[in-house]
Design an enzyme around this catalytic site. Structure first.
Site, PDB file in Angstrom:
ATOM      1  N   GLU A 192       0.994  -1.341   0.242  1.00 13.62           N
ATOM      2  CA  GLU A 192       0.357  -0.114   0.321  1.00 13.62           C
ATOM      3  C   GLU A 192       0.928   1.327   0.055  1.00 13.62           C
ATOM      4  OE1 GLU A 192      -3.243  -0.149  -0.084  1.00 13.62           O
ATOM      5  OE2 GLU A 192      -3.650  -1.879  -0.186  1.00 13.62           O
ATOM      6  N   ARG A 248     -10.672  10.083  -3.431  1.00 17.14           N
ATOM      7  CA  ARG A 248     -10.066   8.032  -2.999  1.00 17.14           C
ATOM      8  C   ARG A 248      -9.848   7.392  -3.595  1.00 17.14           C
ATOM      9  NH1 ARG A 248     -12.444   5.988   2.816  1.00 17.14           N
ATOM     10  NH2 ARG A 248     -12.065   8.322   4.438  1.00 17.14           N
ATOM     11  N   HIS A 255      -5.727  -2.255  -7.335  1.00 17.53           N
ATOM     12  CA  HIS A 255      -7.229  -2.883  -6.508  1.00 17.53           C
ATOM     13  C   HIS A 255      -8.842  -3.794  -7.686  1.00 17.53           C
ATOM     14  CE1 HIS A 255      -5.110  -0.596  -3.004  1.00 17.53           C
ATOM     15  NE2 HIS A 255      -5.565  -1.707  -2.156  1.00 17.53           N
ATOM     16  N   HIS A 259      -8.439  -7.024  -6.426  1.00 16.00           N
ATOM     17  CA  HIS A 259      -9.052  -7.606  -5.663  1.00 16.00           C
ATOM     18  C   HIS A 259     -10.275  -9.119  -6.190  1.00 16.00           C
ATOM     19  CE1 HIS A 259     -10.996  -4.178  -3.196  1.00 16.00           C
ATOM     20  NE2 HIS A 259      -9.781  -4.916  -2.359  1.00 16.00           N
TER      21      HIS A 259
HETATM   22 ZN   LIG Z   1      -5.810  -2.365  -0.059  1.00 14.82          ZN
END
Ligand SMILES: [Zn+2]
Ligand SMILES: NC(=O)c1ccc[n+]([C@@H]2O[C@H](COP(=O)([O-])OP(=O)(O)OC[C@H]3O[C@@H](n4cnc5c(N)ncnc54)[C@H](O)[C@@H]3O)[C@@H](O)[C@H]2O)c1
Length: 371
Positions: A192, A248, A255, A259
């Site tokens: 991150e 944001r 991701h 994900h």
């Molecule tokens: Zn993350």
């Protein structure tokens, strides 16, 4: 002993709920002073943490709070993502009631992201909401989960599906705690941090690669520098997002693909590893679409490899399965998954006023089948 200076990073929520992230070596011993300063009305504190972190730091934090004139007790639960569930929330809240914690109580979320998310959700709901102070001890928690106010638990059908927005009254980071953090957990958090560099600060991303040995080895000065810069980046993004909605979304770089790979693996692929691979693949996709400067994916991969993160899937990807996960995502527009692209290392591509771009299924199919 050199008393290092405290770094304070402000986070804007809405004025009344703004808070500060205080970063300093030895900060664990200042948790009590911070608690009294940030939430003077809280008469008693419940320190909520997993049993691993509890054994290492629970007593020290409890003593710091008691030293500041407030009673404190430590409530532990078994470590691991498998325990970030409603059952643990129920168990901890029952124990707080039994201990007599009242409306004038507060919660300290001490530990990694699991402890912070669970403790934050306990605080958000206990007596209709009591203050929470976050004291992150994993790099993931320091650079990501402790800042931003998202709390919650996992449910059988998905991660983080039940929760609340409950910003902390203060975040206290003691980078010395990285010394006891397992090396693989350090690497997970660095994913991150590299992302923070990739979206806004190329020099920072490159520095992580250069400081890899120190960062992976648990060097406190390196951790201090890392956390200060990453918290600055995340705080800036979530603070500005309060006014100009959407920023944001840049934190989602890596991701969309990440994900999908994580879900496909049934969550055996850790999140940081998944995001690491996701960033490289999304950068490569950006390059092939002509949106990302050539060489960006390779530069990212070199940094991520130096911090011992994977940069490619270990075997062939179930392309249709991955696409299925991407299209089920709530951010999908007209069935086209949205991806945050880099213009180059350190800069996100803006697409018609948006921080993410919708991508054709065919392009994703091509990327995943060649991965
Ligand atoms: Zn993350
Ligand atoms: N709220 C958010 O915005 C947000 C953002 C990112 C991640 N998360 C959540 O965070 C969680 C992952 O966080 P994590 O990686 O910290 O997992 P974790 O809390 O399970 O910590 C990882 C392991 O390290 C141990 N540990 C933590 N600090 C330690 C220390 N200083 N010394 C020794 N051991 C230590 C823990 O006991 C655990 O076994 C996930 O549930 C994820 O959903 C939330």
């Amino acid at each position: 002993v050199t008393a290092s200076a405290e770094v304070r990073v402000p986070v804007v929520v809405d004025g009344a709920r703004d808070y500060v992230v205080a970063i300093r070596s030895g900060g664990l011993d200042a948790v009590g002073a911070h608690a009294v300063d940030a939430a003077p009305a809280v008469r008693r504190w419940a320190v909520v943490c997993d049993d691993t972190v509890g054994a290492l730091y629970g007593d020290r934090v409890r003593r710091s709070i008691e030293g500041a004139g407030r009673p404190a007790d430590v409530f532990t639960f078994p470590a691991g993502e498998a325990h970030k569930i409603r059952g643990t929330w129920a168990d901890v809240t029952d124990r707080l009631v039994a201990a007599g914690l009242g409306r004038d109580g507060g919660v300290v979320g001490l530990g990694g992201g699991v402890s912070g998310d669970l403790a934050g959700f306990v605080a958000a709901t206990y007596m209709r909401g009591v203050p929470v102070m976050q004291v992150p001890t994993s790099i993931v928690a320091m650079v990501d989960s402790a800042v931003g106010g998202k709390t919650g638990v996992d449910v059988p059908s998905g991660k983080n599906l039940v929760g609340a927005f409950h910003p902390p009254v203060r975040v206290v980071v003691d980078p010395e705690t990285v010394r006891t953090l397992p090396r693989v957990e350090r690497a997970q958090g660095l994913a991150e941090a590299v992302k923070h560099g990739a979206i806004v600060d190329a020099d920072y991303a490159r520095w992580i690669g250069e400081a890899a040995t120190d960062l992976l080895g648990g060097d406190v000065d390196a951790a201090n520098r890392l956390v200060a810069r990453s918290v600055e980046v995340k705080a800036e993004v979530v603070s500005r997002d309060e006014r100009e909605s959407g920023l944001r979304e840049t934190l989602n770089f890596g991701h969309t693909v990440g994900h999908a790979l994580e879900a496909l693996s049934d969550y055996t692929l850790p999140h940081g590893s998944a995001v690491s691979i996701g960033m490289v693949l999304e950068a490569r996709l950006g390059e092939s679409l002509g949106w990302t400067a050539p060489g960006t994916a390779a530069a990212l991969a070199a940094i991520l490899e130096s911090v011992e993160l994977p940069t490619a899937p270990t075997g062939p990807v179930d392309v249709e399965g991955a696409l299925g996960f991407m299209k089920a995502d709530k951010k999908v527009r007209d069935g086209r998954p949205r991806v945050v692209f880099l213009e180059r290392l350190g800069r996100v591509r803006v697409d018609g006023g948006s921080w993410a771009s919708a991508v054709d299924e065919e392009a994703l199919r091509g990327l995943l089948s060649s991965a």
